[in-house]
Design a protein around this motif. Sequence first.
Motif, PDB file in Angstrom:
ATOM      1  N   TYR A   1       0.848  -1.195   0.000  1.00  0.00           N
ATOM      2  CA  TYR A   1       0.000   0.000   0.000  1.00  0.00           C
ATOM      3  C   TYR A   1       0.879   1.238   0.000  1.00  0.00           C
ATOM      4  CZ  TYR A   1       1.212   0.256   4.977  1.00  0.00           C
ATOM      5  OH  TYR A   1       1.896   0.347   6.157  1.00  0.00           O
ATOM      6  N   THR A   2       0.273   2.353  -0.300  1.00  0.00           N
ATOM      7  CA  THR A   2       0.978   3.624  -0.195  1.00  0.00           C
ATOM      8  C   THR A   2       0.555   4.290   1.103  1.00  0.00           C
ATOM      9  OG1 THR A   2       1.024   3.807  -2.600  1.00  0.00           O
ATOM     10  CG2 THR A   2       1.394   5.837  -1.356  1.00  0.00           C
ATOM     11  N   ALA A   3       1.519   4.730   1.889  1.00  0.00           N
ATOM     12  CA  ALA A   3       1.226   5.442   3.133  1.00  0.00           C
ATOM     13  C   ALA A   3       0.860   6.885   2.800  1.00  0.00           C
ATOM     14  CB  ALA A   3       2.438   5.391   4.054  1.00  0.00           C
ATOM     15  N   ARG A   4       0.360   7.618   3.788  1.00  0.00           N
ATOM     16  CA  ARG A   4      -0.116   8.975   3.476  1.00  0.00           C
ATOM     17  C   ARG A   4       1.011   9.943   3.144  1.00  0.00           C
ATOM     18  NH1 ARG A   4      -3.592  11.088   8.512  1.00  0.00           N
ATOM     19  NH2 ARG A   4      -3.881  12.772   7.030  1.00  0.00           N
ATOM     20  N   ASP A   5       2.257   9.540   3.442  1.00  0.00           N
ATOM     21  CA  ASP A   5       3.393  10.370   3.030  1.00  0.00           C
ATOM     22  C   ASP A   5       3.891   9.999   1.627  1.00  0.00           C
ATOM     23  OD1 ASP A   5       4.680   7.950   3.377  1.00  0.00           O
ATOM     24  OD2 ASP A   5       6.039   8.648   4.950  1.00  0.00           O
ATOM     25  N   GLY A   6       3.186   9.063   0.969  1.00  0.00           N
ATOM     26  CA  GLY A   6       3.508   8.720  -0.410  1.00  0.00           C
ATOM     27  C   GLY A   6       4.441   7.533  -0.569  1.00  0.00           C
ATOM     28  N   LYS A   7       4.958   7.025   0.557  1.00  0.00           N
ATOM     29  CA  LYS A   7       5.878   5.884   0.463  1.00  0.00           C
ATOM     30  C   LYS A   7       5.124   4.581   0.246  1.00  0.00           C
ATOM     31  CE  LYS A   7       9.773   7.467   3.271  1.00  0.00           C
ATOM     32  NZ  LYS A   7       9.566   8.094   4.592  1.00  0.00           N
ATOM     33  N   ARG A   8       5.639   3.762  -0.659  1.00  0.00           N
ATOM     34  CA  ARG A   8       5.050   2.442  -0.878  1.00  0.00           C
ATOM     35  C   ARG A   8       5.561   1.514   0.215  1.00  0.00           C
ATOM     36  NH1 ARG A   8       0.322   1.149  -3.241  1.00  0.00           N
ATOM     37  NH2 ARG A   8       0.327  -1.016  -3.943  1.00  0.00           N
ATOM     38  N   MET A   9       4.652   0.834   0.910  1.00  0.00           N
ATOM     39  CA  MET A   9       5.002   0.020   2.066  1.00  0.00           C
ATOM     40  C   MET A   9       4.483  -1.405   1.870  1.00  0.00           C
ATOM     41  SD  MET A   9       6.013   2.536   4.227  1.00  0.00           S
ATOM     42  CE  MET A   9       5.748   2.095   5.938  1.00  0.00           C
ATOM     43  N   ARG A  10       4.951  -2.272   2.745  1.00  0.00           N
ATOM     44  CA  ARG A  10       4.484  -3.651   2.744  1.00  0.00           C
ATOM     45  C   ARG A  10       4.188  -4.053   4.180  1.00  0.00           C
ATOM     46  NH1 ARG A  10       7.215  -8.571  -0.653  1.00  0.00           N
ATOM     47  NH2 ARG A  10       6.714  -7.138  -2.344  1.00  0.00           N
ATOM     48  N   VAL A  11       3.078  -4.718   4.404  1.00  0.00           N
ATOM     49  CA  VAL A  11       2.753  -5.182   5.750  1.00  0.00           C
ATOM     50  C   VAL A  11       2.422  -6.669   5.697  1.00  0.00           C
ATOM     51  CG1 VAL A  11       0.305  -4.495   5.547  1.00  0.00           C
ATOM     52  CG2 VAL A  11       1.306  -4.801   7.812  1.00  0.00           C
ATOM     53  N   LYS A  12       2.977  -7.397   6.677  1.00  0.00           N
ATOM     54  CA  LYS A  12       2.638  -8.804   6.836  1.00  0.00           C
ATOM     55  C   LYS A  12       1.723  -8.890   8.045  1.00  0.00           C
ATOM     56  CE  LYS A  12       4.664 -13.379   7.116  1.00  0.00           C
ATOM     57  NZ  LYS A  12       5.824 -14.193   7.431  1.00  0.00           N
ATOM     58  N   ALA A  13       0.521  -9.406   7.850  1.00  0.00           N
ATOM     59  CA  ALA A  13      -0.469  -9.360   8.913  1.00  0.00           C
ATOM     60  C   ALA A  13      -1.036 -10.725   9.213  1.00  0.00           C
ATOM     61  CB  ALA A  13      -1.600  -8.422   8.511  1.00  0.00           C
ATOM     62  N   LYS A  14      -1.405 -10.944  10.479  1.00  0.00           N
ATOM     63  CA  LYS A  14      -2.128 -12.158  10.847  1.00  0.00           C
ATOM     64  C   LYS A  14      -3.255 -11.792  11.799  1.00  0.00           C
ATOM     65  CE  LYS A  14       1.291 -13.238  14.348  1.00  0.00           C
ATOM     66  NZ  LYS A  14       2.136 -14.232  14.990  1.00  0.00           N
ATOM     67  N   GLU A  15      -4.058 -12.790  12.162  1.00  0.00           N
ATOM     68  CA  GLU A  15      -5.161 -12.618  13.105  1.00  0.00           C
ATOM     69  C   GLU A  15      -6.045 -11.422  12.737  1.00  0.00           C
ATOM     70  OE1 GLU A  15      -2.827 -12.617  16.675  1.00  0.00           O
ATOM     71  OE2 GLU A  15      -2.555 -14.782  16.596  1.00  0.00           O
ATOM     72  N   LEU A  16      -6.315 -10.539  13.723  1.00  0.00           N
ATOM     73  CA  LEU A  16      -7.278  -9.450  13.500  1.00  0.00           C
ATOM     74  C   LEU A  16      -6.858  -8.491  12.386  1.00  0.00           C
ATOM     75  CD1 LEU A  16      -9.904  -8.000  14.296  1.00  0.00           C
ATOM     76  CD2 LEU A  16      -8.645  -6.859  16.136  1.00  0.00           C
ATOM     77  N   LEU A  17      -5.559  -8.219  12.281  1.00  0.00           N
ATOM     78  CA  LEU A  17      -5.125  -7.290  11.229  1.00  0.00           C
ATOM     79  C   LEU A  17      -5.330  -7.906   9.841  1.00  0.00           C
ATOM     80  CD1 LEU A  17      -3.981  -4.546  10.490  1.00  0.00           C
ATOM     81  CD2 LEU A  17      -1.668  -5.465  10.789  1.00  0.00           C
ATOM     82  N   ALA A  18      -5.055  -9.201   9.728  1.00  0.00           N
ATOM     83  CA  ALA A  18      -5.292  -9.883   8.441  1.00  0.00           C
ATOM     84  C   ALA A  18      -6.782  -9.847   8.094  1.00  0.00           C
ATOM     85  CB  ALA A  18      -4.798 -11.325   8.510  1.00  0.00           C
ATOM     86  N   GLN A  19      -7.608 -10.080   9.098  1.00  0.00           N
ATOM     87  CA  GLN A  19      -9.065 -10.032   8.904  1.00  0.00           C
ATOM     88  C   GLN A  19      -9.502  -8.639   8.459  1.00  0.00           C
ATOM     89  OE1 GLN A  19     -11.257 -10.649  12.553  1.00  0.00           O
ATOM     90  NE2 GLN A  19     -13.248 -10.463  11.549  1.00  0.00           N
ATOM     91  N   ALA A  20      -8.990  -7.609   9.148  1.00  0.00           N
ATOM     92  CA  ALA A  20      -9.386  -6.230   8.844  1.00  0.00           C
ATOM     93  C   ALA A  20      -8.943  -5.833   7.434  1.00  0.00           C
ATOM     94  CB  ALA A  20      -8.803  -5.273   9.878  1.00  0.00           C
ATOM     95  N   ILE A  21      -7.731  -6.182   7.068  1.00  0.00           N
ATOM     96  CA  ILE A  21      -7.239  -5.847   5.724  1.00  0.00           C
ATOM     97  C   ILE A  21      -8.106  -6.536   4.670  1.00  0.00           C
ATOM     98  CG2 ILE A  21      -5.310  -6.166   4.107  1.00  0.00           C
ATOM     99  CD1 ILE A  21      -3.401  -5.667   6.500  1.00  0.00           C
TER     100      ILE A  21
END
Length: 159
Positions: free
Chosen positions: A110-130
């Motif tokens: 995703y792109t953060a609000r400062d314009g940087k392209r980022m990557r997140v590895k998520a599990k549990e609730l964060l994976a569900q929310a994404i």
Amino acid sequence: MAIRNLRYEGDEILKKKSREVEVIDEKIQTLIDDMIETMHKYNGVGLAAVQVGVLKRVVVIDLYDDKGPIVLINPVIIKEKGEQEVEEGCLSFPNQFAKIKRPAEVVAEYTARDGKRMRVKAKELLAQAISHELDHLEGELFIDKIIPGTLEYIEQENN
Ligand code: NI
């Protein structure tokens, strides 16, 4: 900052596909601030821009941990792994909760609000929310994916 009006079940906009954000300008920054404020007002874990009537690929998520709200612009899931059966709701479907299957782990870019392209590895609730919020960007709603017979109506305070 301002609270925006939520779009609810039956509003056709919720089934529309959101468009890419091309420039993160002041209007997008204001939208993000307002989305965070609106999510917090209704005690939500996540909110997609379409839920406040804006068809842009912007998502905010807050697990109310020490990390604070996460802002995802033009997010894409690049990897999914496993499965988790979880209880889920949506700010556009007040008081409705159901069981649903979500990926156990996701990797998203995703792109953060400062314009940087980022990557997140998520599990549990964060994976569900994404997974839930990115569905919104495609016009897909949790209610159409729930495990049949698990829908419950639970009246919540402060709604
Ligand atoms: Ni939702």
